[in-house]
Design an enzyme around this catalytic site. Structure first.
Site, PDB file in Angstrom:
ATOM      1  N   ASP A  65       0.844  -1.201   0.000  1.00 50.56           N
ATOM      2  CA  ASP A  65       0.000   0.000   0.000  1.00 50.56           C
ATOM      3  C   ASP A  65       0.876   1.246   0.000  1.00 50.56           C
ATOM      4  O   ASP A  65       1.049   1.914   1.016  1.00 50.56           O
ATOM      5  CB  ASP A  65      -0.910  -0.029   1.231  1.00 50.56           C
ATOM      6  CG  ASP A  65      -1.866   1.150   1.284  1.00 50.56           C
ATOM      7  OD1 ASP A  65      -2.178   1.710   0.211  1.00 50.56           O
ATOM      8  OD2 ASP A  65      -2.285   1.523   2.393  1.00 50.56           O
ATOM      9  N   ASP A  94      -6.660   7.498  -1.366  1.00 49.29           N
ATOM     10  CA  ASP A  94      -5.238   7.801  -1.155  1.00 49.29           C
ATOM     11  C   ASP A  94      -5.003   9.318  -1.201  1.00 49.29           C
ATOM     12  O   ASP A  94      -5.729  10.070  -0.578  1.00 49.29           O
ATOM     13  CB  ASP A  94      -4.375   7.064  -2.175  1.00 49.29           C
ATOM     14  CG  ASP A  94      -4.183   5.592  -1.819  1.00 49.29           C
ATOM     15  OD1 ASP A  94      -4.471   5.224  -0.666  1.00 49.29           O
ATOM     16  OD2 ASP A  94      -3.763   4.814  -2.683  1.00 49.29           O
ATOM     17  N   GLU A 121      -6.365  11.816   1.666  1.00 48.01           N
ATOM     18  CA  GLU A 121      -5.427  12.013   2.765  1.00 48.01           C
ATOM     19  C   GLU A 121      -4.373  13.066   2.451  1.00 48.01           C
ATOM     20  O   GLU A 121      -4.164  13.435   1.291  1.00 48.01           O
ATOM     21  CB  GLU A 121      -4.768  10.686   3.143  1.00 48.01           C
ATOM     22  CG  GLU A 121      -3.871  10.107   2.062  1.00 48.01           C
ATOM     23  CD  GLU A 121      -3.560   8.634   2.302  1.00 48.01           C
ATOM     24  OE1 GLU A 121      -2.360   8.303   2.371  1.00 48.01           O
ATOM     25  OE2 GLU A 121      -4.497   7.827   2.403  1.00 48.01           O
ATOM     26  N   GLU A 192      -6.435  10.070  11.438  1.00 45.23           N
ATOM     27  CA  GLU A 192      -5.816   8.749  11.395  1.00 45.23           C
ATOM     28  C   GLU A 192      -4.827   8.541  12.534  1.00 45.23           C
ATOM     29  O   GLU A 192      -4.135   9.466  12.971  1.00 45.23           O
ATOM     30  CB  GLU A 192      -5.112   8.560  10.044  1.00 45.23           C
ATOM     31  CG  GLU A 192      -4.348   7.249   9.882  1.00 45.23           C
ATOM     32  CD  GLU A 192      -5.207   6.003   9.946  1.00 45.23           C
ATOM     33  OE1 GLU A 192      -5.924   5.834  10.960  1.00 45.23           O
ATOM     34  OE2 GLU A 192      -5.154   5.179   9.019  1.00 45.23           O
TER      35      GLU A 192
END
Length: 306
Positions: A65, A94, A121, A192
């Site tokens: 990832d 992403d 993000e 996050e």
């Protein structure tokens, strides 16, 4: 019923259905579904919306990832999940696959593929899982521009802005970034890798009136909390991003080891989904009935005589 029947399909867009779920008083639970079959099983368990994780997608492709897959590759996963389960889907976007125009392209592609929401993000490439070290962040104003572009490109798609700042720049910076992203048009915020109950609670208190998403991933920095506990802390959504893939991969590893050891899969039969269970999940008999109701064999008449 099979997804082929138009009358059985949702009449509202996935984005509108996702927004409606967010307006309910209870927390929206979004288990990860890494393919269409997982989506059907989650739906059968009673879930009303799903999450598509970038980590799960890439791992299922045999890749890390690190932001190396493309918009079109993600759209393939979106289409199969939206088609199979017809549930509104939150998709991991992403970093937006580029700059402002790329973000707008992503939003249009994902929405047309059937997504109900996307999160964007604030890392720079090569991005990393939010629970790993060594993350690097983009400038806040650059991310805000991407959020504004995503909002402008969307019709009904819910735009969630994720910030990884808590573990890089500190808690206060994460809050400041989140507020900037809301001003830019984000419908919700995803902080996050918060790692204590106190951090989750403090973040929610710092963002009054803002819909927040919590990430309950395993083997990360966040302790185990239930959906009810996240709701008590002030969160409106919770995801379990890679859980389904982890369970499936563990089972597959045991299967391959058994075949290599025993020369066959007979020792694993009790742990397998049966043929009947498989056909029930994918709706084989419903498809057969649909086919029989439409296609009828026509017997040719006798050839004309000369």
């Amino acid at each position: 019923m099979p997804y082929l029947i138009a009358d059985e399909l949702p009449q509202e867009s996935a984005g509108k259905r996702f927004r409606a779920l967010l307006e309910r008083p209870e927390i929206l639970q979004l288990p990860g579904a890494h393919n269409g079959h997982a989506a059907l099983q989650a739906k059968a368990a009673g879930f009303e919306a799903l999450y598509l994780s970038g980590a799960a997608m890439t791992a299922s492709m045999g890749l890390p990832d690190l932001g190396i897959i493309t918009v079109d590759e993600v759209a393939f996963f979106i289409r199969q999940i939206a088609r199979s389960a017809a549930l509104p889907l939150l998709v991991d976007g992403d970093t937006g696959y580029g700059e402002v125009l790329n973000v707008m392209h992503m939003v249009r592609t994902f929405e047309e593929a059937g997504a109900g929401a996307v999160h964007l993000e604030d890392q720079i490439l090569p991005k990393k899982c939010g629970h790993l070290n060594g993350k690097k962040l983009a400038e806040p104003q650059d991310v805000a521009a991407k959020v504004a572009a995503a909002k402008r490109a969307s019709r009904d798609l819910v735009i969630v802005a994720r910030t990884d700042a808590a573990g890089v720049e500190g808690f206060d910076a994460a809050v400041a970034r989140a507020k900037l992203y809301v001003e830019a048009g984000a419908d919700a915020i995803f902080p996050e890798a918060l790692n204590t109950r106190e951090m989750f609670t403090a973040f929610a208190k710092a963002m009054p009136g803002v819909k927040l998403l919590a990430n309950m991933t395993e083997f990360g920095k966040t302790p185990f909390f239930t959906a009810a506990e996240f709701a008590e802390m002030g969160y409106r959504m919770v995801i379990w991003p890679v859980s389904s893939l982890r369970v499936a991969n563990k089972a597959q590893g045991k299967l391959y080891a058994a075949i290599a050891r025993d020369g066959g899969a007979h020792a694993m039969v009790d742990e397998m989904q049966t043929r009947a269970e498989l056909y029930d999940v994918i709706g084989l008999h419903e498809y057969e009935a649909l086919d029989a109701s439409i296609v009828k064999t026509i017997i040719p008449e006798a050839m004309p005589q000369g």
